[in-house]
Design a protein around this motif. Structure first.
Motif, mmCIF file in Angstrom:
data_model
loop_
_atom_site.group_PDB
_atom_site.id
_atom_site.type_symbol
_atom_site.label_atom_id
_atom_site.label_comp_id
_atom_site.label_asym_id
_atom_site.label_seq_id
_atom_site.Cartn_x
_atom_site.Cartn_y
_atom_site.Cartn_z
ATOM 1 N N UNK A 163 0.841 -1.206 0.000
ATOM 2 C CA UNK A 163 0.000 0.000 0.000
ATOM 3 C C UNK A 163 0.871 1.248 0.000
ATOM 4 N N UNK A 164 1.945 1.208 0.806
ATOM 5 C CA UNK A 164 2.819 2.370 0.894
ATOM 6 C C UNK A 164 3.504 2.671 -0.416
ATOM 7 N N UNK A 165 3.948 1.627 -1.116
ATOM 8 C CA UNK A 165 4.559 1.836 -2.434
ATOM 9 C C UNK A 165 3.580 2.542 -3.347
ATOM 10 N N UNK A 166 2.335 2.110 -3.263
ATOM 11 C CA UNK A 166 1.343 2.641 -4.187
ATOM 12 C C UNK A 166 0.992 4.088 -3.882
ATOM 13 N N UNK A 167 0.935 4.434 -2.611
ATOM 14 C CA UNK A 167 0.351 5.719 -2.242
ATOM 15 C C UNK A 167 1.382 6.839 -2.254
ATOM 16 N N UNK A 168 2.659 6.519 -2.135
ATOM 17 C CA UNK A 168 3.634 7.558 -1.852
ATOM 18 C C UNK A 168 3.948 8.429 -3.066
ATOM 19 N N UNK A 169 4.348 9.659 -2.783
ATOM 20 C CA UNK A 169 4.763 10.579 -3.843
ATOM 21 C C UNK A 169 6.220 10.930 -3.701
ATOM 22 N N UNK A 170 6.981 10.090 -3.010
ATOM 23 C CA UNK A 170 8.375 10.382 -2.745
ATOM 24 C C UNK A 170 9.212 9.206 -3.219
ATOM 25 N N UNK A 171 10.232 9.491 -4.018
ATOM 26 C CA UNK A 171 10.969 8.400 -4.656
ATOM 27 C C UNK A 171 11.736 7.570 -3.640
ATOM 28 N N UNK A 172 12.233 8.204 -2.566
ATOM 29 C CA UNK A 172 13.020 7.413 -1.617
ATOM 30 C C UNK A 172 12.126 6.627 -0.672
ATOM 31 N N UNK A 173 11.014 7.237 -0.273
ATOM 32 C CA UNK A 173 10.040 6.525 0.547
ATOM 33 C C UNK A 173 9.618 5.231 -0.140
ATOM 34 N N UNK A 174 9.499 5.307 -1.458
ATOM 35 C CA UNK A 174 9.125 4.119 -2.222
ATOM 36 C C UNK A 174 10.169 3.018 -2.035
ATOM 37 N N UNK A 175 11.452 3.411 -2.010
ATOM 38 C CA UNK A 175 12.508 2.408 -1.834
ATOM 39 C C UNK A 175 12.385 1.705 -0.488
ATOM 40 N N UNK A 176 12.146 2.487 0.576
ATOM 41 C CA UNK A 176 12.057 1.883 1.911
ATOM 42 C C UNK A 176 10.925 0.864 1.945
ATOM 43 N N UNK A 177 9.778 1.251 1.367
ATOM 44 C CA UNK A 177 8.640 0.335 1.392
ATOM 45 C C UNK A 177 8.860 -0.868 0.490
ATOM 46 N N UNK A 178 9.592 -0.634 -0.607
ATOM 47 C CA UNK A 178 9.973 -1.741 -1.492
ATOM 48 C C UNK A 178 10.746 -2.787 -0.692
ATOM 49 N N UNK A 179 11.625 -2.307 0.210
ATOM 50 C CA UNK A 179 12.426 -3.249 0.991
ATOM 51 C C UNK A 179 11.573 -3.959 2.036
ATOM 52 N N UNK A 180 10.584 -3.262 2.599
ATOM 53 C CA UNK A 180 9.706 -3.962 3.551
ATOM 54 C C UNK A 180 8.983 -5.099 2.847
ATOM 55 N N UNK A 181 8.393 -4.797 1.683
ATOM 56 C CA UNK A 181 7.704 -5.857 0.945
ATOM 57 C C UNK A 181 8.672 -6.976 0.619
ATOM 58 N N UNK A 182 9.887 -6.587 0.189
ATOM 59 C CA UNK A 182 10.835 -7.613 -0.232
ATOM 60 C C UNK A 182 11.192 -8.525 0.937
#
Lengths: 123, 251, 497
Positions: C127-146
């Motif tokens: 959900x966080x990957x989808x909702x965010x508007x920040x490129x680095x925030x996306x990376x952090x959430x990508x790692x949580x999912x991973x």
């Protein structure tokens, strides 16, 4: 010469990254793959921290007596890459922990951490 | 395989070298990265958050949302290691475990020194956590040092000695509580009517604090939460990896 | 006390908080874990639907975290595209959290709290990957999912640990490439906010560093979504994972990655850059063609139901990537619609597999014998899913395929058209073969206890009801495709195309 001085930090990171990447995709031993992964992630950290550097600047802690006057950003290095890399360090430590746990599990299952030997056992 | 790997690695290297041509020179104060967003942090941190360590204020306030997930990455790793390794039953086959030849003699010098030094390590950790506002430090660093003091116990005595002081149950509980402190402070801000993690509304419940000071207190609060979570999870990861999920004697 | 403006944050925060509550609750009473998870998912789903309705009525929502305006702080940006993806993710999370109860009790009896903790964190991450508007925030959430996915996959059967490890290596490479790409963008612009980057980048479009940044991010995301030729890790990882994991991961992981790709291509960069400065789009469509044809052919050779489906996922990724890179209106519309349809179809299929595993302890073709007699409802749902995968109207799968075909014709990329039709034909063969297997008793059973096994032996209600909802959803989406396109999908086409 000037070009080398201006960019050598970035070249070192590229070189480190190539070492790590090579180990990750080519090495046969799973532990060596993880070591490569750590080098790879450290290279990225070096890259980001290099972005934050400024010539002649100090650590980003504002002196208290500077409170009243104007603060010149050129006196302090860029804090943002450091914050981002704190995150990246945490992520790489966490990934390392999970990877080690997986290797332990694989070792118990197959009795080896060499990829080709494991694949031989599966076939 | 080796050849393909080499080709991939070299093409990646070439691409990255090519990209460096367009980079601004290293350590240039006039580079875009130094001019666009970061000056705001350096110039306004004292005025807006009352925290002189800019890394702390960016970490826990301006980009505090990243940090919350960063802490949960650690938590995730801890739970993941438990999920993968922890063995609750004792009948697991051990055919591949290396034979432990003989028990290592407990070393009196190491144990005595550990006994003396552990309280000081923990005191230092508390200092690092609390002083993160004004000097290098903060929740992650302090939490790791706290965790290390327990791991030192486990190494110099054995895992049981550590588990007597902090049991598995307590450890997981602490990990969850640490993150609940962080996200709870964020949710509290929502309950008080502001956006998530907007600490300035905490001045409504902290006596005699201005909005700026409330931010400072909010940062301290989340740093404490981070420290607790990091400590607990470091211990959990160590305990699982060293005892292979059995929580027996350890290394 | 809580104003309506705060609703978007609840989509992410409720499952996030629930994860820690579950891990604490697990120490005291294990049986509270699953209901807590269902509760959190339902709140999240409710918030997501409310947000979608708000976006449809009032337009884009910006939510500033910590009260800091972008680019200084992190912001959430919710437009039509990610509002839709948010609803999909939280819906799948909700359905699977109900469904998983029995299957987790069977497959991971002593790890229930840990499973649901990671489950909630995984959904939070997506959900966080989808909702965010920040490129680095996306990376952090990508790692949580991973990280959650590695662990949830590795606790499966057989080769699960090894495939989990391979996934870890590939996933880390993918995430690191993404991080490197973001670093390149940061060094050239000094910003991490997507909207800000979108404004700053056009003056730098000629630069080699930006070009490399785009390539790095794309390769990173392609690795995550298992796009050809980076698909090698996917089939084993998804096949050996526990049923509940694959039900959650298989429909969502690839689709969210496709969403990230669309976001990067159009919201961080622009269509002008992606399709004109970066004139690779025909090559990417060719790669998609290879992915579709290759995925379908590999699926044909499998003797294992679940593994066959994993190869079909690779083909479906080809559909969506190819559709986006067709660079025209219909293609992108088809791809976005396919994100919705394919996540429902894949969910339906994997729910069926989960039930089969629960009942017969395996997912080989031999396990399918006379299932139509034993589990009529499950197999009816399976039939709807199969028709949708093939693309028979009025099921959902037909419409997205139709748009993709129109897009291929508009772009004069006939090879993509041929690949789409070829893969539909292969799907016909695949699914009718399965229907045949499931209609007659399996070969090994024919002589033995053929009489005893013909009785109705349906799955428990907690598994069956979610499946039937999803199957009905496939028909509903198919019937209301026109409405979905008018209200949501047509706004997702980027300007300047």
């Amino acid at each position: 010469m000037e070009l080398i001085l201006a960019k050598y930090n970035y070249w070192i990171y590229v070189f480190l990254m190539m070492i790590g990447f090579y180990a990750m995709i080519v090495k046969n031993n799973l532990v060596k793959k993880i070591i490569g992964m750590s080098i790879f992630q450290t290279a990225i950290i070096l890259f980001y921290v290099s972005i934050g550097a400024k010539k002649g600047a100090t650590i980003p802690i504002i002196e208290h007596h500077a409170h009243s006057g104007a603060i010149d950003p050129a006196h302090y290095i860029n804090p943002l890459p450091h914050v981002l890399m704190l995150t990246a360090i945490v992520v790489s430590v966490s990934t390392l922990g999970v990877a080690l746990a997986l290797i332990l599990k694989i070792y118990h299952q197959y009795g080896t951490v060499e990829e080709d030997e494991i694949l031989e056992q599966i076939q | 395989m080796k050849a393909i790997g080499l080709i991939t690695v070299f093409s990646l290297g070439m691409a990255l070298f090519y990209a460096t041509i367009d980079f601004p020179p290293w350590a240039d104060p006039q580079s875009p990265a130094s001019l666009h967003v970061s000056p705001h942090y350096i110039q306004e941190t004292m005025k807006e958050t009352d925290v002189s360590n800019v890394v702390t204020s960016v970490l826990a306030d301006y980009r505090g949302f990243d940090t919350m997930f960063e802490t949960s990455v650690i938590f995730t790793a801890g739970i993941a290691v438990i999920l993968i390794l922890r063995k609750y039953s004792k009948k697991e086959d051990e055919k591949f475990l290396p034979e432990v030849s003989e028990e290592a003699e407990p070393d009196i010098i190491i144990q005595t020194v550990t006994r003396i030094i552990v309280p000081f390590i923990q005191l230092f950790a508390l200092y690092v956590i609390a002083h993160g506002h004004h000097s290098p430090g903060g929740g992650f660093q302090g939490g790791v040092i706290l965790g290390a003091s327990f791991i030192l116990l486990a190494i110099s005595f054995n895992l049981k000695a550590m588990l007597r002081r902090i049991s598995e149950r307590k450890d997981i509980l602490l990990g969850g509580i640490g993150l609940l402190i962080y996200s709870g402070i964020g949710a509290l801000c929502v309950l008080l009517g502001a956006n998530f993690l907007n600490y300035k509304v905490l001045h409504l419940i902290i006596p005699e604090a201005s909005q700026v000071e409330a931010r400072s207190y909010g940062i301290l609060g989340v740093e404490i939460g981070v420290a607790i979570a990091v400590m607990a999870i470091m211990i959990a990861i160590y305990a699982n990896l060293s005892s292979d999920g059995k929580y027996d004697k350890g290394l | 006390m809580i104003s309506a403006a705060q609703i978007p944050i609840f989509i992410v925060i409720v499952p996030f908080l629930a994860a820690f509550l579950i891990s604490i609750a697990g120490l005291f009473k294990e049986k509270y874990c699953q209901p807590l998870s269902v509760l959190a998912m339902s709140v999240s789903l409710y918030a997501a639907v409310a947000t979608l309705i708000h976006v449809i009525n009032h337009g884009v929502i910006h939510y500033h975290l910590g009260g800091w305006p972008p680019p200084i702080g992190i912001e959430y940006v919710i437009d039509h595209l990610n509002a839709m993806v948010l609803v999909i993710v939280s819906f799948v999370g909700f359905i699977v959290s109900i469904y998983s109860k029995k299957s987790v009790e069977q497959e991971l009896p002593d790890k229930i709290p840990q499973f649901y903790t990671l489950y909630n964190l995984l959904v939070t991450g997506l959900l966080g990957i989808t909702i965010t508007g920040d490129a680095f925030n996306l990376y952090v959430l990508l790692e949580i999912t991973a990280l959650t996915t590695y662990a949830l996959i590795a606790v499966g059967r057989g080769r699960a640990a090894l495939s989990g490890f391979n996934y870890l290596i590939m996933g880390t490479i993918g995430a690191s490439f993404y991080l490197l790409g973001v670093g390149h963008l940061y060094i050239m612009t000094g910003s991490l906010n997507m909207a800000d980057l979108h404004q700053l980048l056009p003056s730098l479009y000629g630069s080699g560093a930006i070009f490399i940044a785009f390539l790095l991010i794309l390769i990173g995301v392609w690795l995550k979504m298992a796009f050809f030729p980076m698909h090698g890790w996917l089939p084993n990882a998804y096949t050996y994972a526990p049923s509940s994991t694959s039900c959650l991961v298989a429909p969502l992981m690839t689709k969210v990655s496709v969403y990230v790709m669309i976001r990067i291509m159009f919201s961080v960069f622009s269509p002008k850059f992606t399709f004109q400065e970066f004139s690779f789009h025909e090559i990417v469509v060719w790669l998609a063609v290879v992915a579709i044809v290759g995925g379908s052919l590999f699926a044909l050779t499998q003797k294992d139901f679940k593994k066959m489906l994993t190869y079909l996922i690779i083909a479906e990724v080809g559909y969506m990537v190819g559709g986006v890179w067709l660079a025209n209106h219909n293609g992108i519309m088809g791809a976005v619609l396919h994100i919705l349809n394919d996540s429902m179809m894949t969910l339906c299929m994997f729910l069926v597999v989960g039930i089969i595993v629960y009942k017969t302890k395996g997912h080989h073709f031999d396990n399918l014998g006379s299932l139509y007699k034993k589990m009529p409802f499950t197999m009816a749902a399976f039939t709807i899913g199969a028709l949708s995968m093939i693309g028979v109207p009025p099921t959902a799968g037909f419409f997205s395929k139709w748009y993709l075909i129109l897009g291929a014709i508009d772009a004069n990329q006939w090879e993509f058209l041929v690949a789409l039709i070829f893969s539909s034909l292969v799907n016909v063969v695949l699914f009718f073969r399965i229907i045949e297997f499931a209609y007659y008793p399996s070969f090994s059973n024919q002589h033995g206890d053929a009489h005893g096994s013909e009785k109705i032996d349906e799955a428990p209600a907690s598994m069956l009801v979610p499946l039937l909802i999803v199957a009905a959803g496939l028909l509903v989406i198919g019937v209301f495709t026109g409405k979905i396109v008018t209200y949501i999908i047509q706004y997702t086409i980027p300007n300047g195309l």
